[in-house]
Design a protein around this motif. Structure first.
Motif, PDB file in Angstrom:
ATOM      1  N   VAL A 108      14.214   5.582  12.857  1.00 33.86           N
ATOM      2  CA  VAL A 108      14.638   6.978  12.971  1.00 33.86           C
ATOM      3  C   VAL A 108      14.736   7.317  14.455  1.00 33.86           C
ATOM      4  O   VAL A 108      14.135   6.647  15.295  1.00 33.86           O
ATOM      5  CB  VAL A 108      13.635   7.941  12.283  1.00 33.86           C
ATOM      6  CG1 VAL A 108      13.627   7.739  10.777  1.00 33.86           C
ATOM      7  CG2 VAL A 108      12.241   7.776  12.849  1.00 33.86           C
ATOM      8  N   PRO A 109      15.520   8.359  14.790  1.00 37.03           N
ATOM      9  CA  PRO A 109      15.515   8.799  16.179  1.00 37.03           C
ATOM     10  C   PRO A 109      14.068   9.075  16.609  1.00 37.03           C
ATOM     11  O   PRO A 109      13.309   9.690  15.873  1.00 37.03           O
ATOM     12  CB  PRO A 109      16.352  10.078  16.154  1.00 37.03           C
ATOM     13  CG  PRO A 109      17.271   9.880  14.980  1.00 37.03           C
ATOM     14  CD  PRO A 109      16.437   9.139  13.963  1.00 37.03           C
ATOM     15  N   ASP A 155       0.811  -1.224   0.000  1.00 34.15           N
ATOM     16  CA  ASP A 155       0.000   0.000   0.000  1.00 34.15           C
ATOM     17  C   ASP A 155       0.842   1.270   0.000  1.00 34.15           C
ATOM     18  O   ASP A 155       0.488   2.263   0.647  1.00 34.15           O
ATOM     19  CB  ASP A 155      -0.984   0.008   1.186  1.00 34.15           C
ATOM     20  CG  ASP A 155      -1.896  -1.209   1.178  1.00 34.15           C
ATOM     21  OD1 ASP A 155      -2.363  -1.592   0.085  1.00 34.15           O
ATOM     22  OD2 ASP A 155      -2.112  -1.782   2.260  1.00 34.15           O
ATOM     23  N   ASP A 156       1.985   1.230  -0.707  1.00 37.73           N
ATOM     24  CA  ASP A 156       2.849   2.410  -0.847  1.00 37.73           C
ATOM     25  C   ASP A 156       3.255   3.013   0.497  1.00 37.73           C
ATOM     26  O   ASP A 156       3.224   4.227   0.689  1.00 37.73           O
ATOM     27  CB  ASP A 156       2.175   3.465  -1.728  1.00 37.73           C
ATOM     28  CG  ASP A 156       2.016   2.989  -3.160  1.00 37.73           C
ATOM     29  OD1 ASP A 156       2.933   2.300  -3.651  1.00 37.73           O
ATOM     30  OD2 ASP A 156       0.976   3.292  -3.780  1.00 37.73           O
ATOM     31  N   ARG A 182       5.574   5.149   7.332  1.00 37.80           N
ATOM     32  CA  ARG A 182       5.337   6.409   6.629  1.00 37.80           C
ATOM     33  C   ARG A 182       4.897   6.109   5.205  1.00 37.80           C
ATOM     34  O   ARG A 182       5.128   5.020   4.697  1.00 37.80           O
ATOM     35  CB  ARG A 182       6.645   7.228   6.570  1.00 37.80           C
ATOM     36  CG  ARG A 182       7.336   7.509   7.876  1.00 37.80           C
ATOM     37  CD  ARG A 182       6.735   8.673   8.607  1.00 37.80           C
ATOM     38  NE  ARG A 182       6.642   9.828   7.763  1.00 37.80           N
ATOM     39  CZ  ARG A 182       7.256  10.979   7.954  1.00 37.80           C
ATOM     40  NH1 ARG A 182       8.031  11.137   8.992  1.00 37.80           N
ATOM     41  NH2 ARG A 182       7.095  11.986   7.125  1.00 37.80           N
ATOM     42  N   PRO A 183       4.323   7.089   4.524  1.00 35.23           N
ATOM     43  CA  PRO A 183       4.012   6.897   3.103  1.00 35.23           C
ATOM     44  C   PRO A 183       5.309   6.832   2.293  1.00 35.23           C
ATOM     45  O   PRO A 183       6.266   7.547   2.575  1.00 35.23           O
ATOM     46  CB  PRO A 183       3.207   8.127   2.715  1.00 35.23           C
ATOM     47  CG  PRO A 183       3.054   8.960   3.927  1.00 35.23           C
ATOM     48  CD  PRO A 183       3.855   8.375   5.030  1.00 35.23           C
ATOM     49  N   LEU A 184       5.329   5.988   1.303  1.00 37.89           N
ATOM     50  CA  LEU A 184       6.490   5.868   0.429  1.00 37.89           C
ATOM     51  C   LEU A 184       6.762   7.187  -0.297  1.00 37.89           C
ATOM     52  O   LEU A 184       7.903   7.484  -0.651  1.00 37.89           O
ATOM     53  CB  LEU A 184       6.255   4.732  -0.571  1.00 37.89           C
ATOM     54  CG  LEU A 184       7.436   4.223  -1.361  1.00 37.89           C
ATOM     55  CD1 LEU A 184       8.586   3.776  -0.455  1.00 37.89           C
ATOM     56  CD2 LEU A 184       7.006   3.072  -2.254  1.00 37.89           C
TER      57      LEU A 184
END
Length: 167
Positions: free
Chosen positions: A54-55, A47-48, A61-63
């Motif tokens: 990440v810190p 679904d992209d 997240r969205p691609l």
């Protein structure tokens, strides 16, 4: 194997600018992975979407977050649809896992054979992961072993993924 259109289970490799990117490049150089252009790795989800460490903790997240960025998409040769599904399913267990820059130092200590008793156990027990460790762990959980060089689980940098899968 390189891809131009990402598929679920692919690994995205990209650059990080600024001080953070320079520190990661230095950490990778200390670890023997070169001083090249990939400082971040993430896992492509259905679904992209993507999972990245990440810190502040691993997040989905969205691609499209990387639209306009130079991203190299890679995966092992012969990765099956069933394996891709298992990798993505495993990824869901790591949302929120904390990030740790100290893992670069631990990887360097291992590379330089610094005698730190319990180092391997410490890295495994903290559940802190840098981006490339997170990607590698999702693959391991799905039964796909990327590295056959005897390295400890978790001793993976973005450039190690590049060197393994993009050449």
């Amino acid at each position: 194997m390189k891809h131009t259109t990402p598929l679920p289970g692919d690994i995205g490799l990209t650059q990080i600018s600024g001080v953070t990117g320079r520190l990661i490049r230095l950490g990778q150089w200390l670890n023997g992975d070169g001083f090249a252009d990939y400082q971040h790795a993430f896992l492509v989800l259905p679904d992209d979407r993507l999972l990245e460490a990440v810190p502040g903790g691993a997040r989905i997240r969205p691609l499209t977050q990387y639209t306009g960025s130079s991203v190299l998409y890679v995966c092992p040769e012969g990765l099956t649809g069933q394996q891709r599904t298992a990798i993505c399913d495993a990824a869901m267990e790591y949302v929120g896992v904390p990030y740790s820059f100290l893992d670069y130092l631990a990887i360097a200590a291992h590379r330089f054979h610094v005698p730190l008793p319990g180092l391997r156990r410490y890295i495994a027990s903290t559940r802190h992961m840098i981006c490339s460790q997170l990607v590698d762990q999702c693959y391991l959980d799905a039964g796909v072993h990327l590295f056959a060089d005897g390295r400890w689980p978790g001793y993976v940098t973005p450039m190690a993924l590049y060197q393994l899968l993009a050449h």
